[in-house]
Scaffold this active site. Structure first.
Site, mmCIF file in Angstrom:
data_model
loop_
_atom_site.group_PDB
_atom_site.id
_atom_site.type_symbol
_atom_site.label_atom_id
_atom_site.label_comp_id
_atom_site.label_asym_id
_atom_site.label_seq_id
_atom_site.Cartn_x
_atom_site.Cartn_y
_atom_site.Cartn_z
ATOM 1 N N CYS A 146 -6.420 1.501 -4.031
ATOM 2 C CA CYS A 146 -5.332 2.404 -3.649
ATOM 3 C C CYS A 146 -4.963 3.339 -4.808
ATOM 4 C CB CYS A 146 -4.116 1.587 -3.222
ATOM 5 S SG CYS A 146 -2.755 2.633 -2.677
ATOM 6 N N CYS B 209 2.168 1.378 -7.552
ATOM 7 C CA CYS B 209 3.211 0.355 -7.367
ATOM 8 C C CYS B 209 2.980 -0.785 -8.379
ATOM 9 C CB CYS B 209 3.172 -0.182 -5.949
ATOM 10 S SG CYS B 209 3.140 1.147 -4.720
ATOM 11 N N CYS C 222 1.604 -4.326 -7.441
ATOM 12 C CA CYS C 222 0.547 -4.461 -6.440
ATOM 13 C C CYS C 222 -0.848 -4.609 -7.027
ATOM 14 C CB CYS C 222 0.581 -3.259 -5.507
ATOM 15 S SG CYS C 222 -0.684 -3.379 -4.222
ATOM 16 N N CYS D 276 0.263 -8.161 11.742
ATOM 17 C CA CYS D 276 0.495 -6.986 10.913
ATOM 18 C C CYS D 276 -0.820 -6.614 10.237
ATOM 19 C CB CYS D 276 1.569 -7.313 9.884
ATOM 20 S SG CYS D 276 1.925 -5.904 8.835
ATOM 21 N N CYS E 224 1.855 -4.684 14.406
ATOM 22 C CA CYS E 224 2.550 -3.928 13.374
ATOM 23 C C CYS E 224 1.479 -3.372 12.433
ATOM 24 C CB CYS E 224 3.470 -4.883 12.622
ATOM 25 S SG CYS E 224 4.297 -4.126 11.215
ATOM 26 N N CYS F 177 9.966 -2.035 10.475
ATOM 27 C CA CYS F 177 9.969 -3.199 9.593
ATOM 28 C C CYS F 177 10.079 -2.632 8.184
ATOM 29 C CB CYS F 177 8.668 -3.973 9.770
ATOM 30 S SG CYS F 177 8.474 -5.300 8.570
ATOM 31 N N ARG G 65 12.736 -11.611 7.453
ATOM 32 C CA ARG G 65 11.462 -12.288 7.231
ATOM 33 C C ARG G 65 11.345 -12.830 5.809
ATOM 34 N NH1 ARG G 65 7.541 -11.105 10.821
ATOM 35 N NH2 ARG G 65 8.676 -9.217 11.322
HETATM 36 S S1 SF4 Z 1 1.796 -1.388 -2.408
HETATM 37 FE FE1 SF4 Z 1 -0.324 -1.404 -3.206
HETATM 38 S S2 SF4 Z 1 -1.560 -0.784 -1.449
HETATM 39 FE FE2 SF4 Z 1 0.571 -0.189 -0.976
HETATM 40 S S3 SF4 Z 1 0.787 1.918 -1.699
HETATM 41 FE FE3 SF4 Z 1 1.413 0.605 -3.418
HETATM 42 S S4 SF4 Z 1 -0.457 0.316 -4.638
HETATM 43 FE FE4 SF4 Z 1 -1.099 1.078 -2.616
#
Ligand code: SF4
Length: 328
Positions: free
Chosen positions: A52, A56, A59, A96, A128, A188, A260
């Site tokens: 990705c 974040c 993540c 999901c 979802c 959600c 949740r």
């Molecule tokens: S949470 Fe992870 S998968 Fe989702 S946008 Fe952020 S970096 Fe990408």
């Protein structure tokens, strides 16, 4: 009457109550508005993993961090449907599907996701998706395919957001939620605790969620899973009482929302989880993998349900099942 104009002071007055009193009050609200022994079992499939472009900080799927996650391209429709059938057999009433995308693009992969939605909806499961940012037309296409809910977490407070994510803004987040609502999908949206945020940030996040009108139908409260290789790997563990406090406050602010108990369950004992259910949590994610982090398996959860006298909540409770329309 649902309230949508909660102030910081209103929320503080709830959040700061002595814990036992808070849990008692939340349990009372829960009994007034919901079948309190019913807990929804949801399953989560990572249909496109890793790689990705976003940053974040929590993540493991962000391409820029060096984690255990191996990138995989979009799964095949048949594979997803098979997994959905297994999840349903294990007691899940909601599936999901998560893709590690920054945003939805109008391409063949999206068409494939629409087909997944259509086929899983045909299994009588609430479907979802969590696919990143999307526009109104894309939300409408998902709704037409039979999508029931769209997940898009606000993650934390607006003030703390820049500390966790710099590749998009809080307003981008809210805009997607608006598009989702306009397409008549259910929402959600929740967040994560343990990111290094303050008490004020937790309250700020609950304020954003509880002032959405209508309230999100589902609010996941996650505790950070500290994955090696991510910038937050060394954060301290979240004490369970912090999670219970968040759940109980969410329950009081949004009485009918499905709250949740999400990521972080692996590190919780049965009695920790019981406290969360008492405080108003009425949904869990099941299956041994939660996107890319470990989660209790179906069998363990079944045992927990038996011990606590909980029953799985049925799909589409009190709502109409969406019919796929425009796709043939
Ligand atoms: S949470 Fe992870 S998968 Fe989702 S946008 Fe952020 S970096 Fe990408």
């Amino acid at each position: 009457m649902m309230k949508h104009n909660w102030t910081v002071e209103d929320i503080e007055a709830i959040y700061d109550k002595p814990l036992m009193e808070l849990i008692y009050e939340a349990a009372t609200v829960h009994r007034q508005h919901n079948a309190y022994a019913e807990v929804q079992i949801s399953s989560l499939i990572s249909i496109k993993t890793g790689g990705c472009p976003e940053d974040c900080a929590y993540c493991p799927q962000a391409a820029r961090y060096n984690t255990h996650v191996k990138a995989h391209k979009l799964m095949e429709v048949e594979e997803v449907v098979e997994t959905a059938k297994k999840a349903k057999a294990g007691g899940s009433s909601r599936l999901c599907m998560g893709a590690a995308w920054r945003e939805v693009r109008d391409n063949r992969d999206f068409d494939k996701v629409l087909e997944m939605v259509k086929q899983v909806n045909a299994l009588d499961m609430e479907v979802c998706c969590t696919l990143g940012m999307l526009n109104y037309e894309q939300a409408q296409k998902l709704a037409d395919a039979g999508l029931y809910a769209y997940n898009h977490n606000v993650d934390t407070s607006e003030d703390y957001y820049d500390e966790i994510i710099t590749t998009r803004t809080y307003q981008d987040r809210l805009k997607t939620l608006e598009n989702v609502r306009k397409a008549n999908l259910t929402i959600c949206s929740g967040g994560i605790i343990g990111l290094g945020e303050s008490r004020k940030d937790r309250i700020g996040m609950l304020k954003v969620l509880s002032n959405l009108q209508p309230h999100p139908e589902s609010v996941p409260i996650n505790t950070l899973v500290r994955v090696p290789g991510t910038p937050l790997e060394d954060q301290p563990k979240v004490p369970v009482q912090d999670l219970v406090r968040m759940i109980a406050t969410a329950r009081i602010l949004m009485p009918k929302t499905v709250v949740r108990l999400s990521a972080g369950r692996m590190e919780m004992s049965l009695s920790d989880q019981a406290l969360c259910f008492m405080a108003g949590a009425n949904s869990i994610f099941a299956g041994d993998q939660l996107l890319t982090t470990p989660n209790p398996d179906f069998q363990e959860d079944k045992q927990m349900f038996d011990i606590l006298g909980l029953q799985p909540r049925k799909a589409f409770k009190d709502v109409e099942k969406p019919e796929p329309s425009k796709l043939s």
